[in-house]
Scaffold this active site. Sequence first.
Site, short mmCIF file in Angstrom:
data_model
loop_
_atom_site.label_atom_id
_atom_site.label_comp_id
_atom_site.label_asym_id
_atom_site.label_seq_id
_atom_site.Cartn_x
_atom_site.Cartn_y
_atom_site.Cartn_z
N CYS A 95 0.91 -1.13 0.00
CA CYS A 95 0.00 0.00 0.00
C CYS A 95 0.95 1.19 0.00
CB CYS A 95 -0.85 -0.01 1.26
SG CYS A 95 -2.04 1.31 1.28
N HIS A 321 4.30 2.03 1.88
CA HIS A 321 4.28 2.09 3.34
C HIS A 321 3.83 0.81 4.03
CE1 HIS A 321 0.46 4.78 2.71
NE2 HIS A 321 0.09 3.54 2.80
N PRO A 370 0.25 11.20 3.12
CA PRO A 370 -1.12 11.62 2.81
C PRO A 370 -1.87 12.02 4.07
CG PRO A 370 -0.98 9.22 2.84
CD PRO A 370 0.41 9.74 3.08
N GLY A 371 -2.71 13.03 3.96
CA GLY A 371 -3.62 13.36 5.05
C GLY A 371 -4.85 12.50 4.92
N SER A 377 -1.98 17.13 3.15
CA SER A 377 -0.94 16.12 3.00
C SER A 377 0.40 16.85 2.99
CB SER A 377 -1.10 15.36 1.68
OG SER A 377 -2.35 14.69 1.65
N HIS A 396 3.49 7.42 8.15
CA HIS A 396 2.88 7.18 6.82
C HIS A 396 1.60 7.96 6.61
CE1 HIS A 396 -0.24 4.85 8.68
NE2 HIS A 396 -0.66 4.32 7.56
N GLY A 397 1.09 8.58 7.64
CA GLY A 397 -0.18 9.29 7.46
C GLY A 397 -0.53 9.96 8.75
#
Lengths: 473, 146
Positions: A95, A321, A370-371, A377, A396-397
Amino acid sequence: MLKKVDDYIFEVPMGHQKGMRVPGRIFISEKLLEQVEPGTIDQVANVATLPGIVRCSMAMPDAHLGYGFPIGGVAAFREDGGVISPGGVGFDINCGVRMLRTDLFAKDVVPMISNLVEDLFHDVPSGVGAKGRLRVSEHELDEAFTRGAAWAVEAGYGVPADLEHCEEDGRMEGAMPEQVSLKARKRGRPQLGTLGSGNHFLEIQRVDEIFDFGLAKRFGLFEGQITVMIHCGSRGAGHQICTDHLQVLSRAVRKYGIDLPDKQLACAPLGTPEADNYFGAMAAAANYAWANRQIISAWTREVFERFFPEARLDLVYDVAHNVAKVEEHSVDGAMERLVVHRKGATRAFGPGRREIPDAYRDLGQPVIIPGSMGTPSYVLCGGEGAMKLTFGSACHGAGRIMSRTQAKKTYGGTEVKDALSRRGIKVMATHPKMLAEEAPEVYKPSDEVVDVVHRLDIARKVARVVPLGVSKG
Amino acid sequence: METIEYLEHTADVKFRARGRSLEEAFENAGLAMIGAMIDPATVRVEETWPVDIEAESLEGLLYDWLSEILYLFEVELAAFSKFQAEIEEVEGGWRLSGRVGGERVDAGRHLFETEVKAVTLHQFEIKKEAGEGGDEIWTAQVVLDV
């Protein structure tokens, strides 16, 4: 009890869980730590019991409860005496996120945003059980498993420069398609070129703030610019590959006499056939995911060309990720080959590493964070702190703080969509209910998460981007 | 006896499915998993698909049963609302002969609230307990990756 080692570094001591071989370390602020569930800390400690783990079991500032490893978990294992575990990679193998920059300005794109999102939603299949537009042959599927994005570019989906700006050049070595079951092939074949659902998305964004003008310039980013972000993975192929090998590795745990605190941490000693086969199958899934994001990029370019025939969409970078990799890291002053697991964590190599593409090697690796839907983001650049502290890894987020069940009780999908619309964000999804569980409020604020990695020099902030339009499953 | 109970989990779906027999617990676990994605009341039984599996342990059998249902959902593009399992102990493990009933997904009638990616082994458990009336109750606890 956690022990504060430094600002933003907290230790899970050896005594937290029976059998810990090393301590745990959570890289986080005190404020964010308050939102971390006790179960997440237990999961960090569980990972610390695995054989051959080096230095410590780590969690990034976006850590939250997972299965096996926590989400945001990082652990490295020595080749001699260590293990590989699908519980440290997850079901959605590779992913990941990629960012495309355009030469378009927000003021030109905003008036067309509804049409653009509608076309992206139509042209890039998404949603539960979605089938792709492609009908690949068995041979082409093998190529995707073996050569990833490199195959996709040869097949006409993109340009060679895309590969030069992708982690692993979009193709992980060591893939063993023969370790991909018939079931995984049957799931994967119709889904190549699909976004999936859940937190996966395709987003049109505007660069809202530049933090480091020098780095931004090298990444080709400027304020007011339009960018596109694609977040998806290996779809049913990856899910099935993990499912199949988890069973094999559960048997390996008994065979090799490994004692585990959580069955999802099923693993095999490195160098055994079970470990080799899992690695080969995982690499095949990782390549499938890179082919998938590459194909989706090509369709995204087609949509943009429809509205802006002269527009260029160049790949800034593509990060995985959810993956395990063989990498060299400094351990007690000497370089050692390790198998680094990142589950909900991004590689964030500092300057000079040979794995970083030529264009960025002197700077450090671009890190794309990424947001959640409706929140910013970030683009960061891997720093020396990552090499010293986290085996070259960052968050990762944003990290979830509210369960999906609770989210659906609290928010209505239509209400979420309307609230975003009032802020000028156009969202399309297969069903409003899908939006409720991804409401911006169910995630930690992404700026606080990113600040932690910035302050530790794990990755420096380069730019912030905000959503204008989102297509979701 | 609460046949299906969904529990709080921040990122994933966790449930307990119960039955007065091993078979019933398996059947309810299948229903709980599909129920995490779609309201089973909206799924008619128009077709059935066979599920035949063997595993070394009961836990392995439950894992394979649920994974097989998920596989059928994706490759057949079908949703299910009826689950039948017959389980017997065989040499070297357990065997399940069963079937699932449902219909092909119709985007107009079937609304998916979430997508189950896989069955995890985290806190995975199947156990037998004594019920109130002295009868036995089987409970399957499962965390799904969504």
